[in-house]
Design a protein around this motif. Structure first.
Motif, short mmCIF file in Angstrom:
data_model
loop_
_atom_site.label_atom_id
_atom_site.label_comp_id
_atom_site.label_asym_id
_atom_site.label_seq_id
_atom_site.Cartn_x
_atom_site.Cartn_y
_atom_site.Cartn_z
N VAL A 318 0.77 -1.21 -0.04
CA VAL A 318 -0.01 0.03 0.05
C VAL A 318 0.90 1.05 -0.05
O VAL A 318 0.67 2.27 -0.76
CB VAL A 318 -1.00 -0.03 1.28
CG1 VAL A 318 -1.87 1.43 1.23
CG2 VAL A 318 -1.99 -1.19 1.19
N GLY A 319 2.02 1.34 0.84
CA GLY A 319 2.85 2.46 0.86
C GLY A 319 3.56 2.55 -0.13
O GLY A 319 3.84 3.72 -0.90
N ILE A 369 -3.29 5.92 -10.66
CA ILE A 369 -2.56 5.56 -9.43
C ILE A 369 -3.49 5.48 -8.16
O ILE A 369 -3.12 4.60 -7.44
CB ILE A 369 -1.51 6.77 -9.38
CG1 ILE A 369 -0.36 7.02 -10.46
CG2 ILE A 369 -0.71 6.63 -7.87
CD1 ILE A 369 0.44 8.28 -10.27
N LYS A 370 -4.37 6.53 -8.24
CA LYS A 370 -5.14 6.26 -7.06
C LYS A 370 -5.97 4.91 -7.11
O LYS A 370 -6.09 4.24 -6.02
CB LYS A 370 -6.32 7.33 -7.08
CG LYS A 370 -5.63 8.86 -6.47
CD LYS A 370 -6.64 9.89 -6.43
CE LYS A 370 -6.06 11.27 -6.01
NZ LYS A 370 -7.07 12.19 -5.74
N ASN A 371 -6.31 4.45 -8.13
CA ASN A 371 -7.01 3.31 -8.16
C ASN A 371 -6.23 2.08 -7.73
O ASN A 371 -6.52 0.98 -7.21
CB ASN A 371 -7.64 3.23 -9.59
CG ASN A 371 -9.02 3.79 -9.70
OD1 ASN A 371 -9.86 3.66 -8.83
ND2 ASN A 371 -9.06 4.57 -10.80
N ASN A 372 -4.84 2.23 -7.94
CA ASN A 372 -3.97 1.31 -7.86
C ASN A 372 -3.75 1.12 -6.19
O ASN A 372 -3.62 0.09 -5.49
CB ASN A 372 -2.64 1.49 -8.43
CG ASN A 372 -1.48 0.41 -7.99
OD1 ASN A 372 -1.76 -0.62 -8.20
ND2 ASN A 372 -0.34 0.73 -7.65
N VAL A 373 -3.73 2.26 -5.53
CA VAL A 373 -3.62 2.27 -4.18
C VAL A 373 -4.97 1.75 -3.56
O VAL A 373 -4.82 0.86 -2.63
CB VAL A 373 -3.33 3.82 -3.66
CG1 VAL A 373 -3.85 3.79 -2.21
CG2 VAL A 373 -2.40 4.42 -4.07
N ALA A 375 -6.81 -0.70 -4.95
CA ALA A 375 -6.80 -1.98 -5.11
C ALA A 375 -5.61 -2.75 -4.29
O ALA A 375 -5.93 -3.85 -3.49
CB ALA A 375 -6.35 -2.33 -6.62
N GLN A 376 -4.69 -2.20 -3.76
CA GLN A 376 -3.90 -2.73 -3.07
C GLN A 376 -4.49 -2.50 -1.53
O GLN A 376 -4.06 -3.56 -0.57
CB GLN A 376 -2.28 -1.73 -2.82
CG GLN A 376 -1.65 -1.87 -4.05
CD GLN A 376 -1.21 -3.28 -4.52
OE1 GLN A 376 -0.97 -4.08 -3.80
NE2 GLN A 376 -1.10 -3.37 -5.96
#
Length: 516
Positions: A318-319, A369-373, A375-376
């Protein structure tokens, strides 16, 4: 740029990189807490043989006092291929941790050199015009050597989170190895108990065939003497052949169980000959079993640790994803020597250098990028729930094994009495039939009941031992035997060392403290 300025820039970079990493710091998720085992503290449980006294559950199979079982466990630990797969993943995770550490330093580093020889055409317009006025040399050579480096500063802790993820993943793979070892020892013991119970069932079947053959001979004799009818002969023949039919089925089950055990031992079925033998008794453990307290379960069971470490690994992810929202600061530089020709390349005046600082910010990719965050983070939440579910499952498995063990012990007592009574009844029925005061149906019923009672007793004794194995397995015992040992056999390590330069990674056995 002078060396002093370069050092000053590197110091500033190190100061920036010391910032607190973005993203969540992992904390062990909350999980249900059980203060005492139900079966141990149940007043109606009677003499269950279970005690909350704490004791290290390590080589639990030795409590069965069976040398053959001890030998099988040792061979499985040394040769099982599924365990070797888990061991190879530990070594892979070690190497991946080294990669993650390397990301803390300049990510791009290269030493290079070149020598060029160039000739300019005489027919180029400007060149030819100038050469009419000033003689020019159109043939020349250049040479250079240098060191180039590029460093993305870890301002937001992305690389440090990567190290955290790699360290947690290494601990996760160790826990998975331990869990595979717990499963392996439990499966070997369970299969061995099953084989011994089948062998006992085969022995009982053959004993009953002998008894029923004697009864069949008696009916034939009485029929030949005209004392009884052919009905007794046919009924005794049917019972005898039904019992004989059990033998090939049991022999098939024994061989199939041996074949399954061969896989766990890393052997072919043909290599199992003589390892177990054709007869033996069901191994029995100690009458009292120390199961400790529920609070120790989370420390003992490797699958619970693995679930926690999987969540810790994902927490760092996540980080890593979150750091992509912020600008990346990059330092680039090169130092070297450059000269025309090769003779002056290593002279003092040939020194050259370049230093630059830049910023890269993916400002137009926020949606991705936000959607990857997100998802994680969702994956992290799923692993938190998985950890909590693993804890619940662990408690349930232990409680279920305890109650099954306690009840099977009671069954053994009842079936022992049933076998004794059935054997006496069968003897009495034969005597009464021989004396002519009872019909053959009495023999038929009592001998059928005897075989059934003996089979039930064997099954109950198997359940006692199997559920004891399940208790030890549920408590997470067995993995401790790998401590101070490598994760792969020496022969395999030698092959890997011959094939690839592993340095000292094949000799490190991380302790739990070093993985936290």
């Amino acid at each position: 740029m002078t060396l002093r300025r370069l050092l000053g820039t590197a110091l500033c970079a190190a100061t920036l990189a010391a910032c607190t990493p973005v993203g969540p710091d992992f904390v062990r998720p909350n999980s249900p807490v059980v203060k005492q085992w139900m079966e141990v503290n149940n007043p109606s449980a009677g003499q269950s043989g279970l005690t909350s006294r704490s004791a290290p559950v390590v080589r639990w199979w030795e409590t069965f006092n069976d040398p053959t079982l001890n030998k099988l466990i040792a061979e499985a630990y040394a040769q099982n291929l599924t365990l070797q797969v888990a061991g190879a993943r530990v070594l892979q995770a070690r190497a991946q941790l080294g990669i993650a550490f390397g990301e803390l330093y300049p990510q791009s580093q290269a030493v290079g050199g070149s020598l060029q020889r160039r000739e300019i055409s005489d027919n180029l317009g400007p060149i030819s015009d100038i050469r009419r006025i000033i003689p020019l040399d159109t043939e020349f050579s250049t040479s250079q050597v240098g060191f180039d480096a590029q460093w993305e500063l870890d301002v937001w802790g992305q690389q440090r989170r990567g190290v955290q993820a790699a360290r947690s993943n290494l601990a996760l793979q160790v826990a998975n190895y331990d869990d595979a070892l717990v499963t392996l020892t439990g499966d070997v013991a369970a299969l061995y108990i099953n084989i011994r119970s089948l062998q006992e069932a085969l022995r009982i079947a053959r004993e009953n065939i002998t008894i029923q053959q004697e009864s069949a001979d008696l009916t034939q004799l009485r029929f030949n003497n005209g004392v009884t009818t052919e009905l007794d002969v046919q009924e005794s023949t049917a019972l005898l052949n039904n019992t004989k039919a059990l033998v090939p089925e049991l022999e098939s089950d024994i061989q199939q169980a041996k074949n399954a055990l061969a896989v766990l031992l890393g052997k072919t079925p043909s290599q199992m000959a003589g390892l177990i033998g054709n007869s033996g008794r069901i191994p029995t453990g100690r009458s009292n079993v120390a199961v400790g307290v529920p609070a120790e379960l989370l420390r003992r069971r490797p699958d619970v640790r693995a679930a926690e470490l999987a969540a810790a690994t994902q927490s760092a992810q996540v980080g890593i994803a979150l750091a992509d929202l912020y600008p990346q600061f990059i330092l680039s530089g090169s130092i070297g020597l450059q000269a025309s020709g090769g003779r002056d390349l290593f002279s003092t005046n040939s020194a050259t250098g370049l230093a630059s600082a830049g910023v890269v910010w993916n400002v137009l990719n926020y949606g991705r990028i936000k959607n990857n965050v997100r998802a994680q983070d969702a994956a992290y939440q799923a692993l938190i729930a998985n950890y909590q579910n693993t804890v619940l499952t662990a408690y349930s498995e232990v409680e279920s094994a305890m109650v099954a063990y306690a009840q099977a012990r009671k069954q053994v007592t009842f079936y022992q009495r049933s076998v004794e009574a059935s054997r006496k009844a069968a003897d009495i029925a034969v005597d009464q039939y021989r004396d002519g005061i009872a019909s053959y149906s009495r023999i038929l019923n009592t001998q059928t009941a005897l075989l059934r009672s003996q089979a039930n007793l064997i099954e109950a004794r198997q359940e006692v031992s199997s559920n004891l194995v399940a208790i030890y397995k549920g408590l997470g015992g067995g993995w401790q035997i790998r401590q101070n040992q490598e994760f792969l056999p020496e022969t395999v390590l030698a092959e890997m060392a011959y094939r690839t330069d592993w340095g000292d990674l094949l000799e490190k056995t991380p302790t739990r403290a070093s993985l936290n």
